[in-house]
Design a protein around this motif. Structure first.
Motif, short mmCIF file in Angstrom:
data_model
loop_
_atom_site.label_atom_id
_atom_site.label_comp_id
_atom_site.label_asym_id
_atom_site.label_seq_id
_atom_site.Cartn_x
_atom_site.Cartn_y
_atom_site.Cartn_z
N ASP A 123 0.64 -1.22 -0.01
CA ASP A 123 -0.16 0.03 -0.02
C ASP A 123 0.88 1.33 -0.14
O ASP A 123 1.77 1.49 1.18
CB ASP A 123 -0.75 0.22 1.36
N GLU A 124 0.58 1.90 -1.05
CA GLU A 124 1.67 3.37 -1.08
C GLU A 124 1.39 4.11 -0.05
O GLU A 124 2.18 4.97 0.41
CB GLU A 124 1.42 3.91 -2.49
N GLU A 125 0.27 4.23 0.22
CA GLU A 125 -0.27 5.21 1.56
C GLU A 125 0.47 4.82 3.00
O GLU A 125 0.46 5.80 3.71
CB GLU A 125 -1.71 5.37 1.64
N GLN A 126 0.90 3.84 3.03
CA GLN A 126 1.66 3.15 4.22
C GLN A 126 3.00 3.34 3.95
O GLN A 126 4.03 3.01 5.11
CB GLN A 126 1.24 1.78 4.51
N ALA A 127 3.53 3.56 2.78
CA ALA A 127 5.15 3.99 2.55
C ALA A 127 5.51 4.95 3.64
O ALA A 127 4.91 6.22 3.97
CB ALA A 127 5.45 4.14 0.98
N PHE A 128 6.95 4.53 3.98
CA PHE A 128 7.45 5.89 4.67
C PHE A 128 7.70 6.88 3.73
O PHE A 128 8.34 6.93 2.78
CB PHE A 128 8.85 5.30 5.12
N ALA A 129 7.66 8.28 4.47
CA ALA A 129 7.43 9.41 3.35
C ALA A 129 8.93 10.03 4.05
O ALA A 129 9.11 10.55 5.28
CB ALA A 129 6.33 10.39 3.95
N PHE A 130 9.96 10.42 2.95
CA PHE A 130 11.12 10.97 3.11
C PHE A 130 10.96 12.49 2.90
O PHE A 130 10.09 12.75 1.80
CB PHE A 130 12.12 10.40 2.24
N THR A 131 11.48 13.40 3.61
CA THR A 131 11.44 14.89 3.11
C THR A 131 12.83 15.25 2.58
O THR A 131 12.89 16.30 1.94
CB THR A 131 11.08 15.72 4.29
N ASP A 132 13.64 14.43 2.74
CA ASP A 132 15.13 14.72 2.14
C ASP A 132 15.33 13.60 0.96
O ASP A 132 15.42 12.46 1.10
CB ASP A 132 16.03 14.43 3.17
N ILE A 133 15.73 14.12 -0.20
CA ILE A 133 15.73 13.33 -1.41
C ILE A 133 16.88 12.63 -1.45
O ILE A 133 17.01 11.59 -1.73
CB ILE A 133 15.55 14.05 -2.72
N VAL A 134 17.96 13.16 -0.78
CA VAL A 134 19.40 12.69 -0.69
C VAL A 134 19.10 11.13 0.24
O VAL A 134 19.63 10.03 -0.10
CB VAL A 134 20.41 13.54 -0.11
N VAL A 135 18.47 11.35 1.36
CA VAL A 135 18.20 10.13 2.15
C VAL A 135 17.35 9.24 1.49
O VAL A 135 17.59 8.03 1.75
CB VAL A 135 17.47 10.48 3.47
N ALA A 136 16.23 9.60 1.00
CA ALA A 136 15.56 8.72 0.15
C ALA A 136 16.48 8.04 -1.11
O ALA A 136 16.41 6.62 -1.27
CB ALA A 136 14.47 9.35 -0.61
N ASN A 137 17.17 8.64 -1.53
CA ASN A 137 18.13 7.98 -2.80
C ASN A 137 19.16 6.96 -2.11
O ASN A 137 19.43 6.01 -2.50
CB ASN A 137 18.92 9.19 -3.57
#
Length: 97
Positions: A28-42
């Motif tokens: 479920d995409e809505e349960q995914a962890f939301a990153f605010t920093d694209i560097v950390v997400a990458n």
């Protein structure tokens, strides 16, 4: 800016959610962890061989959700509200250490 941009990590048809109930991924995409920093997400995407997806949520939607969850929160037993409050205080303190 009328919205907030955030990032989620997708691996195949699943999404990174962190360690919830010993599961790292969700369908479920809505349960995914939301990153605010694209560097950390990458960085995480590279670790798990995933890709970063960009999403946005409007301030109005956040406000509507906040009102909805406030009603749910206020309907909880006092013990549950206290546990949530304690967790949030510890989380805030941990952010500044």
């Amino acid at each position: 800016m009328d919205s907030i941009r955030y990032y989620i990590v997708q691996v195949d048809n699943r999404y990174y959610q962190g360690e919830i109930d010993l599961l790292t991924f969700t369908d479920d995409e809505e349960q995914a962890f939301a990153f605010t920093d694209i560097v950390v997400a990458n960085q995480l995407a590279n670790e798990v061989n995933g890709i970063v997806l960009t999403r946005e949520v409007s301030y109005q939607e956040l406000e509507d959700l906040s009102e909805h969850y406030l009603v749910e929160y206020e309907a909880m037993p006092k013990e549950e509200r206290d546990a949530i409050g304690s967790f949030c205080r510890e989380l805030s303190i941990g952010m500044f250490e």
